[in-house]
Design an enzyme around this catalytic site. Sequence first.
Site, PDB file in Angstrom:
ATOM      1  N   GLY A   1      -1.908  -2.286   4.584  1.00  0.00           N
ATOM      2  CA  GLY A   1      -2.028  -1.706   3.282  1.00  0.00           C
ATOM      3  C   GLY A   1      -0.632  -0.809   3.092  1.00  0.00           C
TER       4      GLY A   1
ATOM      5  N   GLY B   1      -1.039   1.434   0.415  1.00  0.00           N
ATOM      6  CA  GLY B   1      -1.281   2.436  -0.555  1.00  0.00           C
ATOM      7  C   GLY B   1      -1.015   3.626  -0.206  1.00  0.00           C
ATOM      8  CG  PHE B   2      -1.489   7.260  -2.226  1.00  0.00           C
ATOM      9  CD1 PHE B   2      -0.563   8.068  -2.662  1.00  0.00           C
ATOM     10  CD2 PHE B   2      -2.485   6.547  -3.231  1.00  0.00           C
ATOM     11  CE1 PHE B   2      -0.347   8.293  -4.128  1.00  0.00           C
ATOM     12  CE2 PHE B   2      -2.365   6.740  -4.530  1.00  0.00           C
ATOM     13  CZ  PHE B   2      -1.361   7.522  -4.998  1.00  0.00           C
ATOM     14  N   GLY B   3      -1.825   6.032   2.152  1.00  0.00           N
ATOM     15  CA  GLY B   3      -1.712   6.275   3.531  1.00  0.00           C
ATOM     16  C   GLY B   3      -0.623   5.258   4.251  1.00  0.00           C
TER      17      GLY B   3
ATOM     18  CD  GLU C   1      -8.439  12.057 -14.378  1.00  0.00           C
ATOM     19  OE1 GLU C   1      -8.084  10.704 -14.107  1.00  0.00           O
ATOM     20  OE2 GLU C   1      -8.077  13.024 -14.077  1.00  0.00           O
TER      21      GLU C   1
ATOM     22  CB  ALA D   1      -3.551  10.386  -3.323  1.00  0.00           C
ATOM     23  CD  GLN D   2      -1.854  16.068  -0.969  1.00  0.00           C
ATOM     24  OE1 GLN D   2      -1.783  16.370   0.247  1.00  0.00           O
ATOM     25  NE2 GLN D   2      -0.791  15.896  -1.789  1.00  0.00           N
TER      26      GLN D   2
HETATM   27  C1  LIG Z   1      -8.859   5.121 -10.838  1.00  0.00           C
HETATM   28  C2  LIG Z   1      -8.358   5.777  -9.608  1.00  0.00           C
HETATM   29  C3  LIG Z   1      -8.090   7.083  -9.825  1.00  0.00           C
HETATM   30  C4  LIG Z   1      -7.841   8.134  -8.993  1.00  0.00           C
HETATM   31  N1  LIG Z   1      -7.472   9.244  -9.022  1.00  0.00           N
HETATM   32  C5  LIG Z   1      -7.047  10.392  -7.934  1.00  0.00           C
HETATM   33  C6  LIG Z   1      -6.686  11.404  -8.311  1.00  0.00           C
HETATM   34  O1  LIG Z   1      -6.314  11.878  -9.596  1.00  0.00           O
HETATM   35  N2  LIG Z   1      -6.050  12.150  -7.204  1.00  0.00           N
HETATM   36  C7  LIG Z   1      -6.317  11.805  -5.729  1.00  0.00           C
HETATM   37  O2  LIG Z   1      -5.870  12.337  -5.128  1.00  0.00           O
HETATM   38  N3  LIG Z   1      -7.002  10.701  -5.690  1.00  0.00           N
HETATM   39  C8  LIG Z   1      -7.131   9.605  -6.555  1.00  0.00           C
HETATM   40  N4  LIG Z   1      -7.708   8.600  -6.345  1.00  0.00           N
HETATM   41  C9  LIG Z   1      -7.999   8.028  -5.035  1.00  0.00           C
HETATM   42  C10 LIG Z   1      -6.805   7.845  -4.275  1.00  0.00           C
HETATM   43  O3  LIG Z   1      -6.208   6.898  -5.103  1.00  0.00           O
HETATM   44  C11 LIG Z   1      -7.119   7.098  -2.832  1.00  0.00           C
HETATM   45  O4  LIG Z   1      -7.754   8.405  -2.079  1.00  0.00           O
HETATM   46  C12 LIG Z   1      -5.825   6.658  -2.347  1.00  0.00           C
HETATM   47  O5  LIG Z   1      -5.297   5.337  -3.077  1.00  0.00           O
HETATM   48  C13 LIG Z   1      -6.239   6.024  -0.829  1.00  0.00           C
HETATM   49  O6  LIG Z   1      -5.225   5.715  -0.248  1.00  0.00           O
HETATM   50  P1  LIG Z   1      -5.252   4.572   0.873  1.00  0.00           P
HETATM   51  O7  LIG Z   1      -3.893   4.097   1.475  1.00  0.00           O
HETATM   52  O8  LIG Z   1      -6.397   4.835   1.833  1.00  0.00           O
HETATM   53  O9  LIG Z   1      -5.759   3.376   0.015  1.00  0.00           O
HETATM   54  P2  LIG Z   1      -5.135   2.483  -1.344  1.00  0.00           P
HETATM   55  O10 LIG Z   1      -4.220   3.275  -1.977  1.00  0.00           O
HETATM   56  O11 LIG Z   1      -6.420   2.075  -1.678  1.00  0.00           O
HETATM   57  O12 LIG Z   1      -4.427   1.202  -0.693  1.00  0.00           O
HETATM   58  C14 LIG Z   1      -5.044   0.188   0.106  1.00  0.00           C
HETATM   59  C15 LIG Z   1      -3.961  -0.830   0.293  1.00  0.00           C
HETATM   60  O13 LIG Z   1      -4.418  -1.859   1.161  1.00  0.00           O
HETATM   61  C16 LIG Z   1      -4.162  -3.270   0.588  1.00  0.00           C
HETATM   62  N5  LIG Z   1      -5.151  -4.032   0.998  1.00  0.00           N
HETATM   63  C17 LIG Z   1      -6.634  -4.099   1.081  1.00  0.00           C
HETATM   64  N6  LIG Z   1      -7.303  -5.119   2.087  1.00  0.00           N
HETATM   65  C18 LIG Z   1      -6.134  -5.834   2.287  1.00  0.00           C
HETATM   66  C19 LIG Z   1      -5.994  -6.945   3.189  1.00  0.00           C
HETATM   67  N7  LIG Z   1      -7.156  -7.453   3.506  1.00  0.00           N
HETATM   68  N8  LIG Z   1      -4.832  -7.450   3.481  1.00  0.00           N
HETATM   69  C20 LIG Z   1      -3.741  -7.029   2.764  1.00  0.00           C
HETATM   70  N9  LIG Z   1      -3.822  -5.613   2.257  1.00  0.00           N
HETATM   71  C21 LIG Z   1      -4.866  -5.127   1.787  1.00  0.00           C
HETATM   72  C22 LIG Z   1      -4.568  -2.892  -0.861  1.00  0.00           C
HETATM   73  O14 LIG Z   1      -3.871  -3.992  -1.766  1.00  0.00           O
HETATM   74  C23 LIG Z   1      -3.836  -1.686  -1.049  1.00  0.00           C
HETATM   75  O15 LIG Z   1      -2.503  -1.816  -1.546  1.00  0.00           O
HETATM   76  C24 LIG Z   1      -8.040   7.607  -7.446  1.00  0.00           C
HETATM   77  C25 LIG Z   1      -8.665   6.283  -7.035  1.00  0.00           C
HETATM   78  C26 LIG Z   1      -8.633   5.502  -8.302  1.00  0.00           C
HETATM   79  C27 LIG Z   1      -9.186   3.955  -8.089  1.00  0.00           C
END
Ligand SMILES: Cc1cc2nc3c(=O)[nH]c(=O)nc-3n(C[C@H](O)[C@H](O)[C@H](O)COP(=O)(O)OP(=O)(O)OC[C@H]3O[C@@H](n4cnc5c(N)ncnc54)[C@H](O)[C@@H]3O)c2cc1C
Length: 436
Positions: free
Chosen positions: A19, A21-23, A178, A324-325
């Site tokens: 992944g 994403g943010f993490g 929003e 995200a934080q």
């Molecule tokens: C519409 C929306 C608005 C938001 N607004 C806010 C906000 O204003 N403030 C805030 O703090 N948080 C907000 N959030 C929450 C924040 O985006 C999440 O908490 C954050 O993205 C979590 O990060 P993560 O790395 O756990 O997962 P994600 O950022 O979701 O990343 C997961 C990644 O894993 C990849 N992935 C998943 N499964 C697989 C697989 N099987 N194989 C390969 N890749 C895979 C995905 O493609 C993705 O890129 C919002 C979320 C959404 C959906």
Amino acid sequence: MNALSDLAEARRPRVVVIGAGFGGLRVAQRLRDAQVDVLVIDRHNHHTFMPLLYEVATAGLAADDIAQPVRAILRGTRNVHFLLAEVTGVDFGARRVTTDACRVSYDYLVISAGTVTNYFGMASVERNAIGLKDLSQANAIRSRILRNFERATVERDSAARARLMTMVVVGGGPTGVEMAGALAELKRHVLRRDYPALDMAGARVVLIEATDRLLPAMPTGLQRKALEQLSSLGVDVRLGAVVTDVSEDAVTLRDGETIGAANVVWVAGTRGAPLAATIGLDLAPDGRIAVGGTLQLASHPEAYAIGDIAVLQGSDGAPYPMLAQVALQQGDLAAGNILRAVRGEPPLRFRYRDRGTMATIGRRMAVAHVFGLQFSGSLAWALWLVVHLLAIIGLRNRALVLLNWTWNYLRYDRASRLVTDDISLGRDELRPFRTD
Ligand SMILES: Cc1cc2nc3c(=O)[nH]c(=O)nc-3n(C[C@H](O)[C@H](O)[C@H](O)COP(=O)(O)OP(=O)(O)OC[C@H]3O[C@@H](n4cnc5c(N)ncnc54)[C@H](O)[C@@H]3O)c2cc1C
């Protein structure tokens, strides 16, 4: 020599991160130049700034204003590589990740695959509403709304026309709030001017929330403010309303009421990414992975789960919010704990530094709960703008977002209104397009 063969020959510990994403990206950035090799795997070639997805869905920003190629973000990091692939399984015993492209072995694994939309098993909702978890869904929402307004211009039946122009958002958390505010402004400032022949009295924005409040994680005063601000924009907020069905042109509530609407956005819940269910771990009821305070999996301490896919209770007993934080701070800790493990040191436990939450609603309207202080109106809105602008990765994206926001603010515009995905919305093509 390609990136994977580089990894195969390396003698340093290998860290695989699922992944970008943010993490996941934070882990990779923290391990940059460390004595480990890192492979980040994502099924998308880009990192999306989720907090601004609703702006893409409501034509305020274009998709590439809020996303950046992962390879561009990681450019210049000699020990961090990227693989565009879908992870399909993890063999914890063999310490190997299976993808649709190849298999990769690891010494340390970080699962940061996020969540997907939860339709709570309602097939009709999944079929007819659109979630908001990635750029393709954001683009699909925008296309559906704009295409339905085009259809409304040739629809003679007034009830059918109103359904085409009605936008329902289900879920009263920050994203729903929003989204509803932005749709109300889209209608008020843009669609009204784009479609002078349409009577905008028929165009409604409805926000449906099953509980008795919006923004459940915010203080009561800010929940009330958000409700007032949305109402002042003309959003019809329905609290205590439970959706039981969504068809192509209506939303049905548990009390039997039907709201005619051809544009339904579902932001009422999330569940762990499907990968979590395929790797033989015990999961929380919402399909996320339970981790201990060090973010390691109890059964496989060389594996970590972070961000939205991980469930970890805070000191108050409640799970950390999906923000995200939290994902970023857990990324910091997971990277640090991997380096500690490499050095033979014991892992540290996660301590969340809560910087607060905020939600924007419209022009000079927002609510913010930051460092224990409550703000609403223009101040909260300015705070929201600055925090989000600074958080976007990449100078180019920051500049584009600032330019578009300035343009939209000064011109009362939502400039990204191209509809380019006619084929992907094939289901819509089958709908009757009445011209007489
Ligand atoms: C519409 C929306 C608005 C938001 N607004 C806010 C906000 O204003 N403030 C805030 O703090 N948080 C907000 N959030 C929450 C924040 O985006 C999440 O908490 C954050 O993205 C979590 O990060 P993560 O790395 O756990 O997962 P994600 O950022 O979701 O990343 C997961 C990644 O894993 C990849 N992935 C998943 N499964 C697989 C697989 N099987 N194989 C390969 N890749 C895979 C995905 O493609 C993705 O890129 C919002 C979320 C959404 C959906």
